[in-house]
Motif scaffolding. Sequence first.
Motif, short mmCIF file in Angstrom:
data_model
loop_
_atom_site.label_atom_id
_atom_site.label_comp_id
_atom_site.label_asym_id
_atom_site.label_seq_id
_atom_site.Cartn_x
_atom_site.Cartn_y
_atom_site.Cartn_z
N ALA A 111 -12.51 19.09 21.63
CA ALA A 111 -12.07 19.55 22.94
C ALA A 111 -10.82 18.81 23.39
O ALA A 111 -9.89 19.40 23.94
CB ALA A 111 -13.19 19.37 23.96
N LEU A 112 -10.79 17.50 23.15
CA LEU A 112 -9.59 16.73 23.50
C LEU A 112 -8.39 17.16 22.67
O LEU A 112 -7.26 17.25 23.17
CB LEU A 112 -9.85 15.23 23.32
CG LEU A 112 -10.72 14.58 24.38
CD1 LEU A 112 -11.02 13.14 23.99
CD2 LEU A 112 -10.03 14.61 25.72
N TYR A 113 -8.62 17.44 21.39
CA TYR A 113 -7.53 17.88 20.52
C TYR A 113 -6.93 19.21 21.01
O TYR A 113 -5.73 19.35 21.11
CB TYR A 113 -8.02 18.02 19.09
CG TYR A 113 -6.99 18.64 18.17
CD1 TYR A 113 -5.90 17.89 17.73
CD2 TYR A 113 -7.10 19.96 17.77
CE1 TYR A 113 -4.94 18.46 16.90
CE2 TYR A 113 -6.15 20.53 16.94
CZ TYR A 113 -5.07 19.77 16.52
OH TYR A 113 -4.13 20.34 15.71
N THR A 114 -7.81 20.18 21.32
CA THR A 114 -7.31 21.47 21.77
C THR A 114 -6.59 21.36 23.11
O THR A 114 -5.58 22.02 23.34
CB THR A 114 -8.43 22.51 21.87
OG1 THR A 114 -9.44 22.04 22.75
CG2 THR A 114 -9.02 22.82 20.52
N THR A 115 -7.09 20.51 24.00
CA THR A 115 -6.45 20.34 25.30
C THR A 115 -5.10 19.66 25.16
O THR A 115 -4.11 20.09 25.76
CB THR A 115 -7.36 19.53 26.24
OG1 THR A 115 -8.62 20.21 26.35
CG2 THR A 115 -6.74 19.40 27.61
N LEU A 116 -5.04 18.59 24.38
CA LEU A 116 -3.77 17.90 24.20
C LEU A 116 -2.76 18.75 23.45
O LEU A 116 -1.56 18.68 23.71
CB LEU A 116 -3.99 16.58 23.47
CG LEU A 116 -4.69 15.50 24.30
CD1 LEU A 116 -4.96 14.27 23.45
CD2 LEU A 116 -3.86 15.13 25.51
N LYS A 117 -3.24 19.58 22.54
CA LYS A 117 -2.34 20.48 21.81
C LYS A 117 -1.71 21.48 22.78
O LYS A 117 -0.55 21.84 22.65
CB LYS A 117 -3.12 21.22 20.73
CG LYS A 117 -2.26 22.09 19.84
CD LYS A 117 -3.10 22.79 18.80
CE LYS A 117 -3.89 23.85 19.54
NZ LYS A 117 -4.49 24.86 18.73
N SER B 63 5.52 21.49 22.03
CA SER B 63 5.70 21.52 20.57
C SER B 63 7.18 21.35 20.24
O SER B 63 8.06 21.69 21.01
CB SER B 63 5.19 22.84 20.00
OG SER B 63 5.97 23.90 20.50
N ASN B 64 7.46 20.82 19.08
CA ASN B 64 8.83 20.57 18.64
C ASN B 64 9.26 21.56 17.58
O ASN B 64 10.05 21.25 16.70
CB ASN B 64 8.96 19.14 18.09
CG ASN B 64 8.74 18.10 19.17
OD1 ASN B 64 9.04 18.34 20.32
ND2 ASN B 64 8.22 16.96 18.79
N SER C 160 -7.63 25.39 34.86
CA SER C 160 -9.06 25.64 35.01
C SER C 160 -9.61 26.28 33.74
O SER C 160 -10.75 26.02 33.35
CB SER C 160 -9.34 26.52 36.23
OG SER C 160 -8.75 27.79 36.07
N GLY C 161 -8.81 27.09 33.07
CA GLY C 161 -9.23 27.65 31.79
C GLY C 161 -9.41 26.57 30.74
O GLY C 161 -10.33 26.63 29.92
N MET C 162 -8.53 25.58 30.76
CA MET C 162 -8.67 24.45 29.83
C MET C 162 -9.96 23.68 30.10
O MET C 162 -10.64 23.25 29.16
CB MET C 162 -7.48 23.50 29.96
CG MET C 162 -6.25 23.94 29.27
SD MET C 162 -5.03 22.63 29.44
CE MET C 162 -3.59 23.48 28.90
N ALA C 163 -10.29 23.50 31.35
CA ALA C 163 -11.51 22.77 31.70
C ALA C 163 -12.74 23.53 31.21
O ALA C 163 -13.67 22.94 30.65
CB ALA C 163 -11.58 22.55 33.20
#
Length: 93
Positions: free
Chosen positions: A75-81, A86-87, A32-35
Amino acid sequence: MKKESKHPITDPKDPSDTSKGKAASNVYLKYSGMAFQMGIIILIGALLGRKLDTYFHSPKPWFTVALSLLAIFAALYTTLKDLLPSNKNQPPR
Protein backbone atom coordinates in the motif's frame (compact mmCIF):
# COMPACT_ATOMS: atom_id res chain seq x y z
CA MET A 1 -22.44 54.98 -6.85
CA LYS A 2 -20.47 52.57 -4.70
CA LYS A 3 -18.72 49.69 -6.39
CA GLU A 4 -19.01 46.32 -4.68
CA SER A 5 -15.81 44.46 -3.97
CA LYS A 6 -15.77 40.96 -5.39
CA HIS A 7 -14.45 38.13 -3.32
CA PRO A 8 -12.26 35.96 -5.59
CA ILE A 9 -13.43 32.64 -4.18
CA THR A 10 -17.17 33.17 -3.64
CA ASP A 11 -18.05 35.39 -6.62
CA PRO A 12 -20.51 33.34 -8.72
CA LYS A 13 -19.94 35.48 -11.82
CA ASP A 14 -16.21 34.89 -11.90
CA PRO A 15 -15.51 32.21 -14.60
CA SER A 16 -12.22 31.20 -13.04
CA ASP A 17 -14.08 30.32 -9.82
CA THR A 18 -15.56 27.15 -11.33
CA SER A 19 -12.21 25.91 -12.55
CA LYS A 20 -10.71 26.45 -9.08
CA GLY A 21 -13.53 24.48 -7.50
CA LYS A 22 -13.17 21.62 -9.95
CA ALA A 23 -9.41 21.47 -9.42
CA ALA A 24 -9.81 21.44 -5.65
CA SER A 25 -12.46 18.70 -5.78
CA ASN A 26 -10.25 16.63 -8.10
CA VAL A 27 -7.41 16.85 -5.57
CA TYR A 28 -9.72 15.78 -2.75
CA LEU A 29 -11.01 12.87 -4.81
CA LYS A 30 -7.48 11.80 -5.70
CA TYR A 31 -6.25 11.70 -2.11
CA SER A 32 -9.40 10.14 -0.67
CA GLY A 33 -9.19 7.49 -3.38
CA MET A 34 -5.61 6.79 -2.33
CA ALA A 35 -6.71 6.38 1.28
CA PHE A 36 -9.43 3.90 0.30
CA GLN A 37 -6.97 2.04 -1.91
CA MET A 38 -4.49 1.73 0.97
CA GLY A 39 -7.20 0.53 3.32
CA ILE A 40 -8.49 -2.06 0.90
CA ILE A 41 -5.00 -3.44 0.19
CA ILE A 42 -4.25 -3.79 3.91
CA LEU A 43 -7.68 -5.31 4.61
CA ILE A 44 -7.26 -7.90 1.85
CA GLY A 45 -3.82 -8.85 3.17
CA ALA A 46 -5.09 -9.26 6.73
CA LEU A 47 -8.15 -11.26 5.71
CA LEU A 48 -6.12 -13.52 3.45
CA GLY A 49 -3.66 -14.10 6.30
CA ARG A 50 -6.49 -15.04 8.67
CA LYS A 51 -7.92 -17.47 6.14
CA LEU A 52 -4.52 -19.12 5.68
CA ASP A 53 -4.04 -19.35 9.45
CA THR A 54 -7.39 -21.10 9.87
CA TYR A 55 -6.78 -23.36 6.85
CA PHE A 56 -3.38 -24.54 8.08
CA HIS A 57 -4.44 -24.54 11.78
CA SER A 58 -1.51 -22.35 12.79
CA PRO A 59 -0.94 -22.11 16.57
CA LYS A 60 0.13 -18.49 16.13
CA PRO A 61 -1.07 -16.04 13.47
CA TRP A 62 2.09 -16.08 11.36
CA PHE A 63 0.30 -15.77 8.03
CA THR A 64 -1.80 -12.87 9.30
CA VAL A 65 1.25 -10.99 10.53
CA ALA A 66 3.30 -11.69 7.41
CA LEU A 67 0.59 -10.84 4.90
CA SER A 68 -0.50 -7.76 6.85
CA LEU A 69 3.05 -6.40 6.80
CA LEU A 70 3.41 -7.27 3.13
CA ALA A 71 0.12 -5.50 2.39
CA ILE A 72 1.26 -2.40 4.32
CA PHE A 73 4.43 -2.23 2.25
CA ALA A 74 2.44 -2.76 -0.97
CA ALA A 75 0.00 0.00 0.00
CA LEU A 76 2.85 2.39 0.79
CA TYR A 77 4.56 1.52 -2.49
CA THR A 78 1.44 2.21 -4.56
CA THR A 79 0.75 5.45 -2.72
CA LEU A 80 4.30 6.75 -3.03
CA LYS A 81 4.39 5.72 -6.68
CA ASP A 82 1.31 7.89 -7.28
CA LEU A 83 2.58 10.82 -5.21
CA LEU A 84 6.15 11.13 -6.42
CA PRO A 85 6.68 12.56 -9.89
CA SER A 86 8.00 10.21 -12.54
CA ASN A 87 11.14 11.06 -14.50
CA LYS A 88 10.04 9.40 -17.76
CA ASN A 89 10.05 12.65 -19.74
CA GLN A 90 13.58 13.62 -18.79
CA PRO A 91 16.43 12.58 -21.10
CA PRO A 92 19.05 10.19 -19.68
CA ARG A 93 22.34 11.68 -18.49
